[in-house]
Enzyme design. Structure first.
Site, PDB file in Angstrom:
ATOM      1  N   GLU A 113       0.803  -1.236   0.000  1.00  0.00           N
ATOM      2  CA  GLU A 113       0.000   0.000   0.000  1.00  0.00           C
ATOM      3  C   GLU A 113       0.834   1.284   0.000  1.00  0.00           C
ATOM      4  O   GLU A 113       0.866   2.018   0.994  1.00  0.00           O
ATOM      5  CB  GLU A 113      -0.939   0.016   1.211  1.00  0.00           C
ATOM      6  CG  GLU A 113      -2.034  -1.007   1.151  1.00  0.00           C
ATOM      7  CD  GLU A 113      -3.134  -0.758   2.215  1.00  0.00           C
ATOM      8  OE1 GLU A 113      -3.046   0.241   2.944  1.00  0.00           O
ATOM      9  OE2 GLU A 113      -4.068  -1.565   2.286  1.00  0.00           O
ATOM     10  N   GLU A 157      -4.910  -8.655   1.078  1.00  0.00           N
ATOM     11  CA  GLU A 157      -5.361  -8.503   2.470  1.00  0.00           C
ATOM     12  C   GLU A 157      -6.863  -8.291   2.457  1.00  0.00           C
ATOM     13  O   GLU A 157      -7.385  -7.592   1.584  1.00  0.00           O
ATOM     14  CB  GLU A 157      -4.783  -7.247   3.150  1.00  0.00           C
ATOM     15  CG  GLU A 157      -3.371  -7.341   3.625  1.00  0.00           C
ATOM     16  CD  GLU A 157      -2.911  -6.065   4.350  1.00  0.00           C
ATOM     17  OE1 GLU A 157      -3.760  -5.326   4.906  1.00  0.00           O
ATOM     18  OE2 GLU A 157      -1.697  -5.819   4.349  1.00  0.00           O
TER      19      GLU A 157
END
Ligand code: NOJ
Length: 446
Positions: A167, A357
């Site tokens: 991210e 995730e």
């Protein structure tokens, strides 16, 4: 009832953790300090002063924790490498005990039949490099390349699955623009240089892995959130669009060779555009990743707000709108998740997509040794159904990794926000499998 076998026999079912959130042993065996060790030790930076010093003690308990992951039925284990264990000062000398730790961890995974997926960067930059400018420095690319090369050469024979960045939007915004995460810096200049260096590092990391690791399966991960305008007013629609450019498009588009999204008259990004145009970096920002990891934790509803600097947009919270949300205040919206999977896949439908995730924080109650986290189970059921529907509709979806094996250090939320399938008592380090963990176990058998 959805079964795991509905996703196909080669579907990658994984569970994910990250070094700074789980390992602890923050200054052991020659490890250098990371920006999170330093940031969390400052007053008021994390909830109740939580620090990553001990976390889940995974550094010492990894064998038992891998057994847990296996007992729950997962086939893939995603973890990150702490840069500061490998290169305590970020560059220069390597650290043998740190390198040895990941060999042991990888060997144990392989022994147990857990396929390792390595994340190279999960937010824990060496503090020594932050002093030199960290992600805002143009030297970052050189430093990161060295780290990637060392890891690829050390572990590349054993590990074929690699994730370059976790991210990048998360650590550049929270860490370099808003000051909420390590290293706690603020401002547009810090942010834009961090974005540009992260974009270059992401592609360069991919190239290094490709040349160093035979038969590597290489990806990187992006956070993504659908942006819904609060009303049908043009100003709200435009505000949602600006947020979309910033939070969804800024990293994936250059990685795919499209350059930065800049044509929409969004002043904030103009500088970035000049930056890359002048340096003719579009080619270097691109890498042909084998898979794209996407992580969707919430949908956002956005409205125009002239006071907010640069973006003139603000979120209207899920709590305020009284829609279902997690204990983090994050909107639960599985349909929106389905749309985001399709949208990211649409960039290049041939490319593999992995949900790298997925998970949620709900308040857990340990009663007589049992945690009946029915909300989390429902969350996974709904989100897995949404993922299944996307796959069914043609998305090249290859895997789903649950976040996370056990409660851990949740960044600025300290130890308050628990995302685990396994409960951790941080005083005794006792692990208790939550009902959601048992749910995964039976789901993965199905
Ligand atoms: C995404 C991050 O990668 C992870 O470190 C974090 O714990 C989860 N979001 C939940 O906030």
């Amino acid at each position: 009832m959805l079964k795991s076998s509905d996703f196909g026999s080669d579907f990658l079912w994984g569970v994910a953790i990250a070094a700074p959130q789980n390992e602890g042993a923050y200054n052991v065996d020659g490890k250098g300090l990371s920006i999170w060790d330093t940031f969390a030790s400052r007053n008021g930076k994390t909830k109740e002063g939580g620090k990553p010093t001990q976390a889940c003690d995974f550094y010492y308990r990894y064998k038992d924790d891998l057994l847990l992951a296996k007992a729950l039925g997962f086939k893939v284990f995603r973890f990150s490498i702490a840069w500061t264990r490998i290169l305590p000062e970020g560059v220069g000398r390597t650290n043998k005990p740190g390198i040895a730790f990941y060999h042991k961890l990888i060997d144990e995974c392989l022994e147990l039949g857990l396929t390792p997926f390595i994340t190279l960067y999960h937010w824990d930059l060496p503090q020594a490099l932050e002093k030199e400018g960290g992600w805002t420095s143009h030297l970052l690319l050189k430093w990161f390349s060295r780290f990637v090369t060392v890891c690829a050469q050390e572990y590349g024979d054993k590990v074929k699955n690699w994730i370059v960045l976790n991210e990048p939007m998360g650590f550049t915004t929270l860490g370099y623009m808003l000051g909420k995460h390590a290293p706690g810096r603020l401002g547009l200049d810090n942010f834009l240089s961090a974005v540009h260096n992260a974009t270059l590092a992401q592609a360069e990391g991919g190239r290094i892995l490709r040349s160093e690791v035979a038969k590597a399966y290489i990806g990187t991960t992006f956070s993504c959130s659908e942006m819904m305008p609060y009303t049908n007013k043009e100003t709200d629609i435009a505000a949602a669009n600006r947020m979309d450019i910033l939070l969804n498009r800024l990293f994936i588009e250059p990685a795919l060779g499209m350059g930065y999204p800049h044509k929409e008259g969004f002043a904030l990004l103009d500088k970035l555009h000049l930056h890359t145009k002048a340096w003719k970096y579009t080619e270097r920002m691109k890498f042909d990743f084998d898979f794209i990891g996407i992580q969707n934790y919430f949908a956002l509803t956005v409205k125009h707000n002239a006071i907010i600097p640069y973006i003139q947009a603000i979120e209207v919270s899920a709590t305020k709108r009284k829609v279902p949300h997690t204990a983090m205040g994050w909107e639960i919206n599985a349909d929106s998740f389905n749309r985001m999977i399709k949208r990211f896949s649409a960039y290049n439908p041939a490319k593999d997509i992995i949900i790298s995730e997925g998970g949620a924080y709900f308040k857990d109650h340990l009663v007589n040794g049992v945690i009946n986290d029915a909300h989390r189970i429902q969350y996974f059921q709904d989100y897995l159904k949404a993922a299944y529907n996307a796959k069914h509709d043609g998305v090249n979806l290859k895997g789903y990794f649950a976040w996370t094996l056990m409660d851990n250090f949740e960044w600025s939320e300290g130890y308050k926000a628990r995302f685990g399938l396994v409960h951790v008592d941080f005083k005794t380090q006792l692990r208790t499998i939550k009902n959601s963990g048992y749910w995964w176990r039976s789901f993965l058998k199905s």
